[in-house]
Design an enzyme around this catalytic site. Structure first.
Site, mmCIF file in Angstrom:
data_model
loop_
_atom_site.group_PDB
_atom_site.id
_atom_site.type_symbol
_atom_site.label_atom_id
_atom_site.label_comp_id
_atom_site.label_asym_id
_atom_site.label_seq_id
_atom_site.Cartn_x
_atom_site.Cartn_y
_atom_site.Cartn_z
ATOM 1 N N GLU A 126 -9.247 6.582 7.756
ATOM 2 C CA GLU A 126 -7.811 6.736 7.545
ATOM 3 C C GLU A 126 -7.399 7.996 6.790
ATOM 4 O O GLU A 126 -6.387 8.617 7.132
ATOM 5 C CB GLU A 126 -7.271 5.507 6.807
ATOM 6 C CG GLU A 126 -7.316 4.251 7.641
ATOM 7 C CD GLU A 126 -6.928 3.023 6.833
ATOM 8 O OE1 GLU A 126 -5.949 2.364 7.208
ATOM 9 O OE2 GLU A 126 -7.598 2.732 5.813
ATOM 10 N N ARG A 182 0.830 -1.212 0.000
ATOM 11 C CA ARG A 182 0.000 0.000 0.000
ATOM 12 C C ARG A 182 0.861 1.257 0.000
ATOM 13 O O ARG A 182 0.443 2.298 -0.526
ATOM 14 C CB ARG A 182 -0.970 0.005 1.189
ATOM 15 C CG ARG A 182 -2.002 1.119 1.130
ATOM 16 C CD ARG A 182 -3.038 1.004 2.224
ATOM 17 N NE ARG A 182 -4.118 0.093 1.904
ATOM 18 C CZ ARG A 182 -5.303 0.462 1.423
ATOM 19 N NH1 ARG A 182 -5.543 1.732 1.168
ATOM 20 N NH2 ARG A 182 -6.235 -0.428 1.180
#
Length: 781
Positions: free
Chosen positions: A730, A327
């Site tokens: 997030e 990621r």
């Protein structure tokens, strides 16, 4: 019921549906101390307490382990080692078999659990742990990835490469090019409630584990794996956590497994709650990274090609380091288009605790690395970094392919940044700060505006699923259960709002119940900002199934067509009459209509081929931007965050009050990571920042003096998510990049913005001061 509803019913309005500002369902309990966490629960009769014995070397072989003094200590009932695990001594979440429950033979970091004491009281267990006599044959150890060959170091999981175009050729042919390296530190989760597990043995093979975990199904599977029993024998329950932030996605497995093994072996309930020092020493953290970069660009600042290596301190085992470093690469572009790009990960083995998930899951590290490149280019061409940012943005109809070959089809970063640039008065303040710095020899100010684009979905495609269970009782009250966990972020109230909206009933008619594997199986972790997206859709599906049955029943009972049945606030219009919701459900119950349903949802469109480095790993992107102003003392390195302006989009927000709280909290947590929170290991491999006395999370006094947070109210999710909302857990974390770059801007002013400060993170006062002194020397030369 009369054909005409009472005036009170007609005047009623649903309280707490979607898109209303509802307080967190447990907020009043949090502030009054009545919210029940695991350590607040009444203790079962005969409860025993566990404590972990930790290694005292960073790397070595256990030559001898004498636990006789431990076993003889007052109150000790049993001592467990890796050999006492009934079926398996492995809790690796990725199936790589590299993470023991308790280390056997070899230890690979200072503080690794090597035995567990089970005693009558917690104090007795802790005291007994200190009586172990362990002899090690010590071996060389690796702590910092800065000190090793990052391209040839030992990896804990296979690296990833993303590639589009020929980056090397583009860089070589570029009119200008540069290279450099950046360090960014890790971060402890520092949840208010530490790790804890309470295991209660049942009959036959059964055991119930009450765990502070973001992933009940994984705890269930790990406990079953260690015990050697089917998953149906293990029930895991979670009502709430006192914070998680990713630290309870996999790290709770160890405590749950040990508690369950002891409980089944001894036939008594067992609780394990490590103290803060042991928790911080023995559990994983955010990965710290070293980013090596090379970029080619033209005289205007257009990036033509870029080559990245993202090397991460992963620790001794794989844990989630593979997907975390993946990621990071997925976000090495942030909001910028690269005509040619190569990005590689290096998930490196170190003799430190195995690092794990943390809010953003590698995305923040990916973005911080690429924003350093933007700064480098800006200083090289002598322009405001914001100009370079805007120049290199993704396009809306072209220049829109990511390094992983997914098209950016929902790009709104241009408008987000333009609106924030105007509302924060960026241009005016930039001029005023320049004038202030010119006349201020000691205090310097800095300003930065940074954007973000964050991909939403689990990159492990199979995790993009959720289930829910909804019961409607005969009196019209509703029982809701789903696979998501509540760690303070407001997931429970959001999903309850979705169910209330479907039935058009007040939210206080919806009972939110503890997450349990006994009701909803095979759940995904509450992570990747997907909690509301996944569980909201699953709960909506279950509620709609019941609502459709009620509609069919009413149509048949009252002899009216379906189109003449409408759910109104707390009532149902059937033809020319209105019936209270609870009365209709009572009638349906008497007619034997099923008033219970399960719901299921899987995210569409997502796919990912890791071997090829291509796919569509994200369902959509979330966007935002932040403008930060800071002041620094060039004699001490101390600084203040003067003002922060944030513009963030959440689609059609399910609950603006909750979302604003997530944005504010995420920003402050991100600011802590990039400024004050520093992990330090000594020359023996010991973590020295393992308590509040040595590890500095942001204080109330560290918050921005002026803190303006605005939700963009114009965009709706272009994908059919739950009520067209967007994830908000997030993405706001990364808005704190603006503070790091504002500090960099302030430091740069001491050399008249001729030299890129290359300020690493965390930008502690010491690092700010060292950067100031370095720039003064470079400017003088």
């Amino acid at each position: 019921m009369n054909k005409h509803a009472s005036a009170e019913i007609k005047a009623a309005r649903i309280q707490g549906g979607v898109a209303t500002d509802q307080r967190h369902d447990s907020a009043h309990k949090h502030v009054t101390g009545t919210a029940i966490y695991i350590d607040d629960m009444p203790e079962p009769a005969g409860l025993l307490h566990g404590c972990l014995g930790l290694s005292t070397v960073a790397h070595g072989t256990i030559r001898d382990m004498d636990l006789s003094g431990v076993r003889a200590a007052p109150g000790v009932v049993d001592v467990l080692t890796g050999a006492d695990m009934p079926a398996s001594n492995d809790i690796s979440p990725t199936g790589r078999h590299d993470e023991p429950v308790l280390a056997e033979g070899k230890v690979e970091f200072f503080g690794q659990p090597i035995f567990a004491v089970i005693a009558e009281t917690r104090e007795q267990a802790r005291r007994a742990c200190r009586l172990a006599r362990v002899v090690y044959d010590e071996e060389p150890f690796i702590i910092d990835v800065w000190d090793i060959d990052r391209r040839a170091g030992k990896v804990v999981t296979p690296p990833l490469t993303l590639k589009r175009g020929d980056a090397a050729a583009a860089i070589a042919a570029a009119p200008r090019r540069l290279k450099g390296s950046m360090r960014m530190g890790g971060q402890d989760h520092f949840y208010l409630e530490g790790h804890i597990a309470l295991a209660i043995p049942g009959e036959d093979k059964d055991v119930t584990v009450i765990s502070s975990t973001q992933h009940p199904s994984e705890v269930q599977h790990m406990v079953a794996h260690v015990l050697g029993v089917p998953s149906h024998a293990v029930t895991v329950e979670v009502r709430r956590m006192g914070g998680g932030f990713g630290g309870k996605e996999t790290q709770g497995n160890q405590f749950a497994a040990i508690a369950a093994v002891a409980a089944k072996k001894l036939g008594r309930a067992v609780k394990i709650r490590p103290d803060r020092d042991d928790d911080m020493t023995a559990t994983g953290k955010r990965h710290d990274f070293v980013v090596d970069y090379e970029v080619g660009f033209d005289d205007d600042g257009n990036i033509l090609g870029v080559d990245y290596l993202y090397a991460a301190r992963c620790g001794f085992s794989s844990d989630l380091s593979g997907p975390v470093t993946d990621r990071a690469l997925f976000h090495c572009d942030n909001t910028y288009y690269y005509p040619a790009v190569q990005a590689q990960s290096a998930p490196l083995y170190t003799n430190t605790v195995s690092n794990t998930a943390f809010r953003g899951f590698g995305g923040p590290q990916g973005m911080v690395g690429c924003e350093r490149v933007i700064d480098e280019v800006a200083f090289a061409v002598g322009k405001d970094p914001l100009e370079i940012r805007k120049l290199n943005f993704y396009g809306t109809t072209d220049r829109n392919v990511t390094p992983y070959h997914q098209k950016v089809e929902d790009n709104i970063v241009h408008r987000i940044v333009a609106e924030l640039e105007e509302s924060s008065e960026y241009a005016r303040r930039r001029r005023e700060i320049a004038a202030f710095n010119a006349s201020s020899p000691v205090i310097k100010r800095g300003l930065a505006l940074t954007p973000l684009k964050f991909g939403i979905s689990f990159t492990a495609t199979h995790f993009n699923q959720a289930g829910a269970l909804v019961h409607v009782y005969a009196d019209g009250s509703v029982h809701l259960n789903h696979g998501g966990t509540e760690m303070g972020q407001g997931l429970y109230v959001k999903v309850a709002q979705v169910v209330a909206e479907e039935f058009q009933i007040d939210i206080d008619q919806v009972k939110i119940t503890a997450t349990t594997t006994g009701k909803v199986p095979n759940t995904s972790a509450t992570a990747a900002s997907s909690g509301s997206d996944l569980n909201g859709m699953a709960a909506q599906a279950a509620a709609r199934a019941i609502r459709d049955r009620l509609r069919d029943f009413a149509a048949e009972k009252y002899g009216v067509p379906l189109e003449q049945i409408e759910f109104l606030p707390n009532r149902v219009r059937v033809g020319n009459q209105e019936i209270p919701f609870g009365e209709l459900t009572q009638q349906a119950y008497m007619a034997r209509v099923q008033l219970s349903a399960t719901g299921f949802y899987k995210t569409p469109k997502v796919r990912w081929d890791r071997d090829k480095g291509e796919g569509h790993p994200f369902y959509y992107f979330a966007y935002g931007a932040a403008c930060a102003e800071v002041s620094i003392d060039t004699l001490t390195g101390e600084y203040m965050v003067e003002r922060v302006d944030i513009l963030h989009e959440t689609g059609r927000s399910l609950n603006r009050a909750i979302d604003l709280g997530q944005i504010e909290g995420g920003f402050i947590q991100g600011m802590g990571w990039l400024t004050t929170e520093e992990l330090v290991w000594d020359d023996k491999g010991r973590l020295r920042t393992h308590a509040p006395s040595t590890y500095k999370i942001p204080l109330a006094s560290d918050r921005p003096k002026v803190f303006n947070v605005t939700l963009a109210d114009w965009p709706e999710n272009h994908e059919p998510t739950i009520h067209r909302s967007k994830a908000v857990g997030e993405p706001p974390f990364m808005l704190a990049m603006s503070v790091l770059h504002a500090l960099s801007d302030a430091v740069a002013s001491v050399a008249d913005h001729r030299v890129c400060p290359r300020l690493d993170a965390p930008a502690t006062p010491e690092r700010v001061l060292m950067a100031v002194e370095r720039l003064r020397r470079e400017a003088a030369n």
